[in-house]
Every structure is written in structure tokens, then in C-alpha cells.
Scaffold this motif. Structure first.
Motif, PDB file in Angstrom:
ATOM      1  N   LEU A  80     -61.885 -34.650   7.091  1.00 57.72           N
ATOM      2  CA  LEU A  80     -62.715 -35.456   6.197  1.00 57.72           C
ATOM      3  C   LEU A  80     -62.125 -35.547   4.803  1.00 57.72           C
ATOM      4  CD1 LEU A  80     -66.221 -34.265   7.401  1.00 57.72           C
ATOM      5  CD2 LEU A  80     -65.158 -36.478   7.774  1.00 57.72           C
ATOM      6  N   GLY A  81     -61.355 -34.547   4.382  1.00 61.99           N
ATOM      7  CA  GLY A  81     -60.664 -34.660   3.098  1.00 61.99           C
ATOM      8  C   GLY A  81     -59.674 -35.815   3.106  1.00 61.99           C
ATOM      9  N   ILE A  82     -58.963 -35.974   4.207  1.00 59.57           N
ATOM     10  CA  ILE A  82     -58.061 -37.133   4.342  1.00 59.57           C
ATOM     11  C   ILE A  82     -58.851 -38.436   4.352  1.00 59.57           C
ATOM     12  CG2 ILE A  82     -56.375 -38.228   5.865  1.00 59.57           C
ATOM     13  CD1 ILE A  82     -55.579 -35.417   6.803  1.00 59.57           C
ATOM     14  N   ALA A  83     -60.001 -38.420   5.045  1.00 63.70           N
ATOM     15  CA  ALA A  83     -60.842 -39.622   5.077  1.00 63.70           C
ATOM     16  C   ALA A  83     -61.375 -39.950   3.683  1.00 63.70           C
ATOM     17  CB  ALA A  83     -61.999 -39.417   6.055  1.00 63.70           C
ATOM     18  N   TYR A  84     -61.744 -38.925   2.910  1.00 66.94           N
ATOM     19  CA  TYR A  84     -62.209 -39.168   1.538  1.00 66.94           C
ATOM     20  C   TYR A  84     -61.114 -39.846   0.710  1.00 66.94           C
ATOM     21  CZ  TYR A  84     -65.957 -35.847   2.675  1.00 66.94           C
ATOM     22  OH  TYR A  84     -67.024 -35.215   3.253  1.00 66.94           O
ATOM     23  N   ALA A  85     -59.886 -39.349   0.842  1.00 59.95           N
ATOM     24  CA  ALA A  85     -58.785 -39.932   0.072  1.00 59.95           C
ATOM     25  C   ALA A  85     -58.536 -41.381   0.472  1.00 59.95           C
ATOM     26  CB  ALA A  85     -57.525 -39.096   0.264  1.00 59.95           C
ATOM     27  N   ILE A  86     -58.590 -41.678   1.779  1.00 60.37           N
ATOM     28  CA  ILE A  86     -58.358 -43.046   2.242  1.00 60.37           C
ATOM     29  C   ILE A  86     -59.471 -43.978   1.757  1.00 60.37           C
ATOM     30  CG2 ILE A  86     -58.185 -44.506   4.290  1.00 60.37           C
ATOM     31  CD1 ILE A  86     -56.882 -42.142   5.727  1.00 60.37           C
ATOM     32  N   ALA A  87     -60.731 -43.464   1.777  1.00 59.04           N
ATOM     33  CA  ALA A  87     -61.854 -44.304   1.363  1.00 59.04           C
ATOM     34  C   ALA A  87     -61.956 -44.466  -0.142  1.00 59.04           C
ATOM     35  CB  ALA A  87     -63.161 -43.712   1.900  1.00 59.04           C
ATOM     36  N   GLY A  88     -61.186 -43.672  -0.893  1.00 62.35           N
ATOM     37  CA  GLY A  88     -61.226 -43.789  -2.346  1.00 62.35           C
ATOM     38  C   GLY A  88     -62.306 -42.988  -3.009  1.00 62.35           C
ATOM     39  N   ALA A  89     -62.810 -41.929  -2.357  1.00 54.64           N
ATOM     40  CA  ALA A  89     -63.831 -41.083  -2.966  1.00 54.64           C
ATOM     41  C   ALA A  89     -63.230 -40.288  -4.118  1.00 54.64           C
ATOM     42  CB  ALA A  89     -64.424 -40.137  -1.932  1.00 54.64           C
ATOM     43  N   PRO A  90     -63.988 -40.020  -5.171  1.00 58.19           N
ATOM     44  CA  PRO A  90     -63.453 -39.217  -6.280  1.00 58.19           C
ATOM     45  C   PRO A  90     -63.269 -37.762  -5.859  1.00 58.19           C
ATOM     46  CG  PRO A  90     -65.778 -39.669  -6.615  1.00 58.19           C
ATOM     47  CD  PRO A  90     -65.361 -40.471  -5.427  1.00 58.19           C
ATOM     48  N   HIS A  91     -62.200 -37.171  -6.355  1.00 59.41           N
ATOM     49  CA  HIS A  91     -61.881 -35.760  -6.081  1.00 59.41           C
ATOM     50  C   HIS A  91     -61.903 -35.459  -4.574  1.00 59.41           C
ATOM     51  CE1 HIS A  91     -62.375 -35.220 -10.374  1.00 59.41           C
ATOM     52  NE2 HIS A  91     -63.606 -35.677 -10.296  1.00 59.41           N
ATOM     53  N   PRO A  92     -61.072 -36.104  -3.794  1.00 60.98           N
ATOM     54  CA  PRO A  92     -61.114 -35.897  -2.340  1.00 60.98           C
ATOM     55  C   PRO A  92     -60.775 -34.464  -1.932  1.00 60.98           C
ATOM     56  CG  PRO A  92     -59.159 -37.155  -2.969  1.00 60.98           C
ATOM     57  CD  PRO A  92     -60.016 -37.063  -4.183  1.00 60.98           C
ATOM     58  N   THR A  93     -59.878 -33.805  -2.671  1.00 58.85           N
ATOM     59  CA  THR A  93     -59.544 -32.415  -2.324  1.00 58.85           C
ATOM     60  C   THR A  93     -60.744 -31.508  -2.519  1.00 58.85           C
ATOM     61  OG1 THR A  93     -57.247 -32.800  -2.996  1.00 58.85           O
ATOM     62  CG2 THR A  93     -57.965 -30.510  -2.794  1.00 58.85           C
ATOM     63  N   LEU A  94     -61.425 -31.665  -3.647  1.00 56.50           N
ATOM     64  CA  LEU A  94     -62.614 -30.842  -3.911  1.00 56.50           C
ATOM     65  C   LEU A  94     -63.697 -31.113  -2.874  1.00 56.50           C
ATOM     66  CD1 LEU A  94     -64.175 -28.884  -5.686  1.00 56.50           C
ATOM     67  CD2 LEU A  94     -64.872 -30.823  -7.099  1.00 56.50           C
ATOM     68  N   PHE A  95     -63.922 -32.376  -2.556  1.00 56.21           N
ATOM     69  CA  PHE A  95     -64.923 -32.700  -1.545  1.00 56.21           C
ATOM     70  C   PHE A  95     -64.517 -32.173  -0.168  1.00 56.21           C
ATOM     71  CE2 PHE A  95     -67.072 -35.776  -4.330  1.00 56.21           C
ATOM     72  CZ  PHE A  95     -68.390 -35.541  -3.948  1.00 56.21           C
TER      73      PHE A  95
ATOM     74  N   GLY B 227     -67.634 -47.160   2.145  1.00 55.90           N
ATOM     75  CA  GLY B 227     -68.650 -46.108   2.141  1.00 55.90           C
ATOM     76  C   GLY B 227     -69.363 -45.990   3.465  1.00 55.90           C
ATOM     77  N   ILE B 228     -69.707 -47.129   4.080  1.00 53.47           N
ATOM     78  CA  ILE B 228     -70.386 -47.093   5.377  1.00 53.47           C
ATOM     79  C   ILE B 228     -69.465 -46.540   6.456  1.00 53.47           C
ATOM     80  CG2 ILE B 228     -71.430 -48.536   7.165  1.00 53.47           C
ATOM     81  CD1 ILE B 228     -72.399 -50.397   4.932  1.00 53.47           C
ATOM     82  N   ILE B 229     -68.205 -46.985   6.463  1.00 50.24           N
ATOM     83  CA  ILE B 229     -67.252 -46.489   7.466  1.00 50.24           C
ATOM     84  C   ILE B 229     -67.037 -44.987   7.289  1.00 50.24           C
ATOM     85  CG2 ILE B 229     -64.849 -46.596   8.216  1.00 50.24           C
ATOM     86  CD1 ILE B 229     -64.882 -49.570   7.597  1.00 50.24           C
ATOM     87  N   LEU B 230     -66.937 -44.535   6.040  1.00 50.38           N
ATOM     88  CA  LEU B 230     -66.748 -43.102   5.789  1.00 50.38           C
ATOM     89  C   LEU B 230     -67.924 -42.299   6.327  1.00 50.38           C
ATOM     90  CD1 LEU B 230     -65.254 -40.730   4.482  1.00 50.38           C
ATOM     91  CD2 LEU B 230     -66.420 -41.283   2.335  1.00 50.38           C
ATOM     92  N   PHE B 231     -69.143 -42.771   6.098  1.00 50.64           N
ATOM     93  CA  PHE B 231     -70.320 -42.037   6.577  1.00 50.64           C
ATOM     94  C   PHE B 231     -70.369 -42.008   8.104  1.00 50.64           C
ATOM     95  CE2 PHE B 231     -74.820 -41.748   7.763  1.00 50.64           C
ATOM     96  CZ  PHE B 231     -75.172 -40.585   7.082  1.00 50.64           C
ATOM     97  N   VAL B 232     -70.098 -43.153   8.736  1.00 52.24           N
ATOM     98  CA  VAL B 232     -70.117 -43.202  10.204  1.00 52.24           C
ATOM     99  C   VAL B 232     -69.036 -42.299  10.788  1.00 52.24           C
ATOM    100  CG1 VAL B 232     -69.791 -44.706  12.206  1.00 52.24           C
ATOM    101  CG2 VAL B 232     -71.147 -45.496  10.249  1.00 52.24           C
TER     102      VAL B 232
END
Length: 368
Positions: free
Chosen positions: A242-257, A291-296
Motif C-alpha cells: 500500500l505504500g507503493i500504491a500511495y506513491a502511485i496515487a499521489g498521496a502525501p507522505h507515502p512512506t509515512l502512510f 482516490g477511489i481506485i486507491l481505496f478499492v
């Protein structure tokens, strides 16, 4: 001759009574000393339990290492290496979270001070929300756009209260750091004297409870291994994916998340909170589809982990139905905190083993 026997018989009865009274006295003394020891160390008992859990979880790998590189006379190198490795597993993520939190806290304080003096206009992303944008815009205008309203909203955050919160946080950090250091020191000695301690525990178990006590102990140890594999390792895997998915989706601070998700994923269904927060932040940036794709995608990862991978790892190691594993985890966390992640399944595994032995008709034949 009969008189001699009759004179010796009372002496034998007296010896038996004296022996029994001494055994009772030793048992009472032992129980009192155990209670005194528990009372003396009650503040450090969680640290001791954590050290035992760490030792049990890493013991198979440590045993393979000792077979490949037999310990020397002082037996220091491998215990130090394994202890340092386990310490770094916790220190590196915690340091990353602390560093990111400190940076974000500074930014939040600057933003709040600016809001109290000039107010904060409604940002553009509020108008792009897929639902509730009008209500959010109205609330923002009423509470943050006007400097006076913003000052009222942040009135509870004062320097005195902030100072007290800082002191309390510092005290908790110091206390937790002390317990963690004590756990690491205890872990070193468990690695160093592990074989001796294991043999002593098996001896005590056989003398106190017989072979059944040893089986229960082995079942509880197996549950700890299965829980580590099913919770910790699977949680770390979820965090990486999910950290990789956060980075691809453009979420802030993907490593922390990713780190937060890995920690939350160790408790079943708790990763949903981190995934939902990250998805909301992506939505707030205007990337609705991402955001929707990331949640799914996150829900799919959590569903597969909690319903397929974890039951195989935990249930396979303990022969415990996943329902009881789940109840042990959730109930253990409710009662024991994070320790309950491991204590709960271990207790459930012991209870299920006792139940199976008590309901097995062959046990009566073996006892007779």
C-alpha cells in the motif's frame, strides 16, 4: 518384636505428617515469594513479556544461526547481533514517524498562527469534493475565513495547555523508552541463556503438570510463531504494497502512510482507517478517480490478507479455527493492549487444546 513394630509405626506417621507439613509450608512460602516478586516487578512485567515474545518469534532463526556459527566461550556475538537487529526493526520506523511528525507539527503551528491573524480562505479542493462540498465550504467560511472566528476556534490551544501536553508527552516517551530498553536488555540475556532457560521451563512444566503441561506450553509457543507470521509479517507486507500504491496515487507522505498502515494492519481490519485517510487526502487534492481506485485497491488487499493469508498462517501453526484466532486478537487487544496481539491467541490456543483433550474419549483409556 511386635512391640518394636508398634513403637516404630507412630514415628513413621509422624515423619509423613512432618513431611506433608513441610511441603505445604514450602508451597505457601513459594507462593508468597512469587506474589512479592510480581508486585515488585509489576511495572516491568510488560517489558519482560515483550522480550519473551521477541525471543520466541526469532528463536528458530537464532537456532539456525547457532548451528551454522557455534557460539564461543562467552557467547556474545550472536546474541548482540540478533538483539541489535530486533531493536532496529522498531527504532527505524519509530524514528521516521517521529521525524515526520515533528516536521508536520511545526507546519501546523505556523498555519494556526497565520489563521488566527489573517484567517484562511476556502481552498479550491473543497469545491471539488465529490459529496458535501457545499456544507464543507459553508463550515469553512463560518469558522476559518474570518480571523475572529479562527481565533475562537483555536482558543483552546494555548501556550499553558500546550506546555502541559508537551510535558505529559515527554514523560510518556521517557517511560516507554525505559521499558523498551529493559526489553532489549532482557532479550539479549534470553538469547544468551535461551537453551538453559528452555530446559528449565520444560523441567518445571513436567514436574508441575506432567506431559500435558508441556503440550500446552508448546501449543502456546506455536501460537506466538503463527501470530508473528500472520500479523506482523502480513502487516509489513500490506504496508509495503500500500505504500507503493500511495506513491502511485499521489498521496502525501507515502512512506509515512505506508509505515502507519503496516502498524495498523497488524490488528485485523484496522488498516482500513489508514487507507481511508490516505484516500480522502488524495480526493482532497482533486484526484477523484485516483482516490477511489486507491481505496478499492486497499480494500482488496485487506480482504485477501484477513480472509485468506492470515487464517492459513495462524490457523496452520496452531490448528486453531480463525474465529477463535480473531476473538483472541480482538479480546486480547481490548484487555492487554498491544501485548494482546500475542497473548490472546496463545491463551485461546491453550484453551482449545485443553478442550480437545478433555473431550477426546481416548484420553480416558490412556489415563486408566
Amino acid at each position: 518384636m511386635p512391640e518394636a513394630i508398634s513403637q516404630d509405626a507412630p514415628l513413621d506417621c509422624q515423619d509423613v505428617r512432618r513431611t506433608r507439613s513441610q511441603q505445604i509450608a514450602r508451597g505457601v512460602l513459594g507462593g508468597v515469594l512469587v506474589l512479592l516478586g510480581i508486585f515488585t516487578l509489576h511495572d516491568f512485567l510488560p517489558a519482560l513479556v515483550w522480550a519473551v515474545i521477541f525471543a520466541i518469534a526469532s528463536w528458530p532463526l537464532y537456532r539456525r544461526a547457532t548451528r551454522r556459527w557455534p557460539p564461543g566461550r562467552h557467547n556474545l556475538a550472536l546474541p548482540l547481533l540478533f538483539t541489535a537487529g530486533i531493536a532496529l526493526v522498531f527504532l527505524v520506523p519509530l524514528s521516521l514517524i517521529a521525524f515526520e511528525a515533528a516536521n508536520e507539527a511545526q507546519g501546523v503551528l505556523v498555519w494556526m498562527e497565520h489563521a488566527r491573524h489573517t484567517g484562511v480562505p476556502v481552498p479550491a479542493w473543497v469545491h471539488r469534493l465529490p459529496a458535501g462540498s457545499a456544507a464543507a465550504s459553508t463550515w469553512w467560511t463560518q469558522h476559518l475565513s474570518n480571523p475572529d472566528d479562527a481565533t475562537d476556534l483555536f482558543a483552546n490551544i494555548r501556550s499553558g495547555r500546550g506546555l502541559r501536553m508537551t510535558r505529559q508527552l515527554g514523560s510518556q516517551v521517557a517511560h516507554r523508552s525505559t521499558l523498551f530498553a529493559f526489553s532489549i536488555i532482557t532479550l539479549f540475556f534470553l538469547f544468551r541463556e535461551g537453551a538453559t532457560v528452555t530446559a528449565q521451563m520444560l523441567t518445571v512444566s513436567r514436574r508441575a503438570f506432567g506431559t500435558r503441561g508441556e503440550r500446552i506450553g508448546r501449543q502456546m509457543v506455536a501460537s506466538v510463531h503463527g501470530t508473528v507470521d500472520g500479523l506482523v509479517l502480513v502487516g509489513l507486507g500490506e504496508g509495503v504494497i500500500l505504500g507503493i500504491a500511495y506513491a502511485i496515487a499521489g498521496a502525501p507522505h507515502p512512506t509515512l502512510f505506508g509505515v502507519v498502515t503496516a502498524v495498523a494492519a497488524m490488528i485485523p481490519f484496522c488498516a482500513v482507517i489508514a487507507i481511508g485517510l490516505a484516500s480522502l487526502l488524495v480526493l482532497a487534492q482533486g484526484s477523484t478517480i485516483a482516490g477511489i481506485i486507491l481505496f478499492v485497491f486497499g480494500m482488496i488487499v485487506v480482504f485477501c490478507s484477513d480472509h485468506f493469508i492470515r487464517p492459513i498462517l495462524i490457523g496452520g501453526a496452531t490448528k486453531l479455527p480463525f474465529l477463535w484466532v480473531l476473538l483472541g486478537i480482538l479480546g486480547g487487544v481490548e484487555v492487554w493492549g498491544l501485548l494482546g496481539l500475542f497473548l490472546g491467541p496463545a491463551i485461546m490456543a491453550a484453551l482449545i487444546l485443553l478442550w480437545r483433550e478433555w473431550t477426546d474419549p481416548t484420553e480416558d483409556a490412556l489415563d486408566t
